[in-house]
Every structure is written in C-alpha cells, then in structure tokens.
Design an enzyme around this catalytic site. Structure first.
Site, PDB file in Angstrom:
ATOM      1  CE1 TYR A  28      -4.338   0.509  -0.284  1.00 26.94           C
ATOM      2  CE2 TYR A  28      -4.284  -1.648   0.750  1.00 26.94           C
ATOM      3  CZ  TYR A  28      -4.963  -0.681   0.022  1.00 26.94           C
ATOM      4  OH  TYR A  28      -6.244  -0.911  -0.380  1.00 26.94           O
ATOM      5  CD  GLU A  37      -4.885   4.758   0.641  1.00 23.99           C
ATOM      6  OE1 GLU A  37      -4.826   5.309   1.749  1.00 23.99           O
ATOM      7  OE2 GLU A  37      -5.886   4.167   0.218  1.00 23.99           O
ATOM      8  CG  ASP A  54      -7.315  10.827 -24.188  1.00 21.50           C
ATOM      9  OD1 ASP A  54      -6.259  10.168 -24.205  1.00 21.50           O
ATOM     10  OD2 ASP A  54      -8.438  10.321 -23.991  1.00 21.50           O
ATOM     11  CB  THR A  84      -3.527   4.385 -22.325  1.00 16.08           C
ATOM     12  OG1 THR A  84      -3.209   4.356 -23.712  1.00 16.08           O
ATOM     13  CG2 THR A  84      -4.985   4.757 -22.141  1.00 16.08           C
ATOM     14  CE  LYS A  92      -5.872   2.538 -25.585  1.00 17.73           C
ATOM     15  NZ  LYS A  92      -6.941   3.546 -25.681  1.00 17.73           N
ATOM     16  NE  ARG A 107      -5.786  -3.130 -20.221  1.00 16.82           N
ATOM     17  CZ  ARG A 107      -5.726  -3.300 -21.546  1.00 16.82           C
ATOM     18  NH1 ARG A 107      -4.872  -4.155 -22.074  1.00 16.82           N
ATOM     19  NH2 ARG A 107      -6.514  -2.623 -22.357  1.00 16.82           N
TER      20      ARG A 107
HETATM   21  C1  LIG Z   1      -8.015   3.814 -24.902  1.00 15.94           C
HETATM   22  C2  LIG Z   1      -8.424   5.207 -24.671  1.00 15.94           C
HETATM   23  C3  LIG Z   1      -8.870   5.637 -23.406  1.00 15.94           C
HETATM   24  C4  LIG Z   1      -9.233   4.718 -22.270  1.00 15.94           C
HETATM   25  O1  LIG Z   1      -8.365   3.791 -21.864  1.00 15.94           O
HETATM   26  P1  LIG Z   1      -8.802   2.553 -20.961  1.00 15.94           P
HETATM   27  O2  LIG Z   1      -7.497   2.146 -20.387  1.00 15.94           O
HETATM   28  O3  LIG Z   1      -9.414   1.563 -21.882  1.00 15.94           O
HETATM   29  O4  LIG Z   1      -9.767   3.029 -19.920  1.00 15.94           O
HETATM   30  C5  LIG Z   1      -9.140   6.984 -23.244  1.00 15.94           C
HETATM   31  N1  LIG Z   1      -8.990   7.849 -24.260  1.00 15.94           N
HETATM   32  C6  LIG Z   1      -8.591   7.467 -25.483  1.00 15.94           C
HETATM   33  C7  LIG Z   1      -8.462   8.488 -26.569  1.00 15.94           C
HETATM   34  C8  LIG Z   1      -8.299   6.139 -25.737  1.00 15.94           C
HETATM   35  O5  LIG Z   1      -7.928   5.775 -26.959  1.00 15.94           O
END
Ligand SMILES: *Cc1c(COP(=O)(O)O)cnc(C)c1O
Length: 432
Positions: free
Chosen positions: A52, A54, A199, A226, A229, A235
């Site tokens: 933990y 936090e 994003d 993220t 990807k 993740r």
């Molecule tokens: C994949 C993605 C997310 C969300 O990611 P998760 O890990 O699946 O919650 C948010 N914004 C964009 C533009 C994405 O491509």
C-alpha cells in the site's frame, strides 16, 4: 512460496497458455493493442503488488516506502523527460479514470467540456451520453467535416467554443486516422479562457518516439495518455501537465502554478486509493525503453507500415474514412466497400487469424454493435518486427477475404497468416 501456477490452478494456467498461443499465432491489428516487453511483465508480476502506498513519493500514509518511492519517482522523472512535461502523475489506474481525474480536478458538476463526437473518432470518456462523465458534465461535441475530406472543421470548433464557453477544450481520438493541428485548438482555448487538453492515448508512444507532434509544443496545458497502447507498457496512464504557460485562465479559479497539485489531489484522494505499484514499476520500465533509438525506429516504422497498408487499400478501391492515414490506424467502411457490416468483417477475419475490431464511422447509420466499418492498425504487428512488405501482404489478404465473403479461402489464408506470424516469433522475443 514456490508453488507454480500450473500446479495450483491449472485452469487459469491453461487459459494463460492459450492466450500466449493466440497472440503468437495470429496477427494483431487492433490499433489500441500491443505486445509489452518481458521486463514489463516481470515488474507486473513482482512483490510490489503487495504494498500500500497511498499518497505520493515522500508523502505517504503508510510506512515502508523506501522502494516504492524509488519506483514512482523514476516513473515520474522519466515521463516528464520523455514528454517534456513539468509534472507527471503516474497513478491513474487506466485511461478512463485518468480522464475522469482531469475533468473532476478542473470542473464542477454541470460545467461545460468540449470533446470530439464518439462516432467521429472521440473516446467514450470524451462525454458519450452513456458514460457517467457524460451525465455529470455538460459535454459539447464537435465533429469532422465530410466536405473537408473528413478533417476537423475548426470554424465549427471555434463557433461552438464561443457559444458554450467550455472550461476544457479536449482533443484526442480513438478512431481518427489523421493528425491534428494542435495550435488551432490552443488558439481557440485562449480565446475562451479554457484549458487545452489532449488525450493522446492512442499515439502516446508515437509522440514519445518523436514520430508525431507533441501537443506541449503547441502550448497545451494537460496531456493524458494510456501506457499500454503505442507506448507498449502495462495497462495504466499518465497525466502530464505544464506549469508555466501564459493562458490567463479567465474562467478557471486556480492558477497554472497549482495545476499539478490539483491534478494529483484529484487522482488521490479524489478518485482512487492505493496506487498499483507493480504497474507503476512496469510503466517506468516502458518509459526507459521508449527513450531509446530502437524505440524511435519502432515509432517511425509504425507510421511507415500504416501508410503501406493504406496504399494497398487505396489501390484496390477500398473506402477508407478520410481516404487514408497519417497515423497508425485505418478505418475501413466495409458496408460501402464489401456490402458487409463491421461485425461480419471482424468475424470473417477472425477465422483467418487476423484480429481487427468493428468500428462506427462518422454519423454511422448503423448501431454500434453492427457498425459500418472496421478499425485496424500497425502498432502490434510492427512490435513483432513486420515491415512494409509484410503488411502489404496482410492488407492484400484482408481485401481478398472480405471481397470473397462467404466464398473466401479461409484455410488457405489462415495458413499464410500462420506462416508469416510464426516467422516473426523470434522478433517478438527479442523486441519484447
Ligand atoms: C483507450 C483510450 C482511453 C481509455 O483507456 P482505458 O485504459 O481503456 O480506460 C481513453 N482515451 C482514449 C483516446 C483512448 O484511446
């Protein structure tokens, strides 16, 4: 301590082995997926999951943080360095909570946020009515313009911004095969005193690898991504911000200088409890990898491969959203090209070992479960080592199979896919 998973729980062990084989034998074309590195898997499977932690490095609510502080500080420093940010939060559990944390940091319930429409390529978390955030905030959605080849219509974005005066102007996509002019978003955000947020979840790795433009270079305030990807990490997510830019922030009560603190507090204690320290270690490892020449070559090749596939499709008269690609993904209108919806196309390609996902196209007349298209991309294939000649072959097979429909030579193509895929098994190992 040393009992193996195989002995203790053979059902789960077998499922994992099955997934390993599936990932090895097939060709992965889902543009949001990738192969992470063995070193990241090692970090994920480490004892850091026991702890933990936090709080933040140096300011925790539990004892025994000697090593967790080291891990999180390295992740933060590497993220800042790689993306040119002044501040990084590495604790958001995934992409969706990452965006939630930013909205909740900056806005009050009912406040207005502007994002890209879902069917035009925006993400679910950019205010889709089915999402909780879509209910909590007043999302205004901008679209792409079919008369401008499917590009974003900045005249429309500006008009909407002046009318609705959002606190955040958000760009970023999950299904848009082009690049953005970030400077235009920045200019509009300045006009209405909004935060400029990008994003870049899909292209975080391509930005880190210097193959695509970094929104911070156009003065963006907040960039989220993220880590699983194109970045090829576990993740997880990064919330990055810049402390000192000159937006007067007319609408928003806090100053740029305290933005990092507000974002951190929004993640913890605002939204989450204990951070996943094993994941944060994995993120740190992936960020170290992403700063190498090898990774920059990878990022470049992802784009080269996407262009190569798009050219094959173009030559065969395939109807692609926006007519092609500037990034790592291609969206094909399968109804227009093959008189087949995205679900049918996805299922047919599954049979030959090529994994894509069904996808809505702009203003799709069909429902999301049976949309008009498919989305495919090159990050995972490129991670395995496939080059432009290989992906041209793959594009040809995709077109052959979909064009033939129920008459497709499933066995024949499946054999070719397996052969190509297996020939890159070594690549998968050495490149991670
Ligand atoms: C994949 C993605 C997310 C969300 O990611 P998760 O890990 O699946 O919650 C948010 N914004 C964009 C533009 C994405 O491509």
């Amino acid at each position: 301590m040393k009992n193996s998973l195989k002995q203790t729980d053979s059902e789960i062990w077998e499922a994992i082995k099955g997934e390993e084989k599936r990932e090895r034998d097939g060709l992965e074309l889902i543009p949001s997926e990738n192969y992470t590195y063995p070193e990241v898997l090692e970090a994920l499977g480490s004892v850091l999951t026991n702890k933990y932690a936090e709080g933040y490095p140096g300011k925790r609510y539990y004892g025994g943080q000697e090593f967790t502080d080291k891990v999180e500080t390295l992740a933060i420093e590497r993220a800042k360095e790689l993306f040119g940010a002044d501040h990084a939060n590495v604790q958001a559990l995934s992409g969706s909570p990452m965006n939630q944390a930013v909205y909740l940091a900056i806005c009050q319930p009912g406040d207005t946020i502007m994002g890209m429409d879902l069917s035009h390529g925006g993400h679910l978390t950019h205010g889709a009515p089915v999402s909780h955030m879509g209910k909590l905030f007043n999302f205004v959605r901008y679209k792409t313009n079919p008369d401008a080849g499917g590009a974003i219509d900045f005249g429309e974005v500006r008009k909407l911004a002046l009318k609705h005066r959002p606190k955040i102007i958000l760009c970023g996509y999950t299904s848009y095969p082009r690049t953005y002019d970030y400077a235009q978003f920045r200019k509009i955000a300045d006009e209405v005193g909004a935060i400029a947020m990008a994003d870049v979840s899909h292209i975080g790795g391509l930005i880190a690898g210097k193959a695509m433009r970094n929104p911070f270079d156009d003065g963006f305030d907040v960039v989220t991504t993220t880590t699983h990807k194109t970045l090829r990490g576990p993740r997880g997510a990064l919330i990055l911000s810049r402390g000192k830019v000159s937006n007067p922030m007319k609408q928003v009560e806090f100053t740029k200088e305290n933005l990092p603190t507000i974002l951190d507090k929004s993640v913890f204690p605002g939204l989450q409890g204990g951070p996943h320290m094993n994941t944060i270690a994995g993120i740190a490892v992936a960020l170290k990898k992403a700063s190498t020449d090898d990774f920059r070559a990878y990022a470049k090749q992802v784009l080269v491969n996407a262009k190569a596939m798009a050219q094959v499709f173009a030559d065969k008269g395939v109807d692609m959203v926006t007519g092609g690609t500037d990034n790592h993904m291609i969206v094909v209108n399968t109804i227009n090209t093959y008189s087949m919806d995205g679900k049918e196309a996805e299922t047919l390609l599954d049979k030959v070992g090529i994994t894509v996902n069904r996808q809505v196209v702009p203003d799709d007349p069909n429902p999301p479960f049976r949309p008009s298209g498919i989305r495919l991309g090159t990050p995972a294939m490129t991670a395995r080592g496939l080059g432009a000649d290989d992906v041209r072959l793959v594009a040809g097979w995709i077109d052959d199979v979909l064009r033939a429909g129920t008459g497709a030579d499933i066995e024949g193509v499946r054999g070719q896919v397996l052969e190509l895929s297996r020939s890159y098994e070594a690549g998968l190992k050495s490149r991670g």
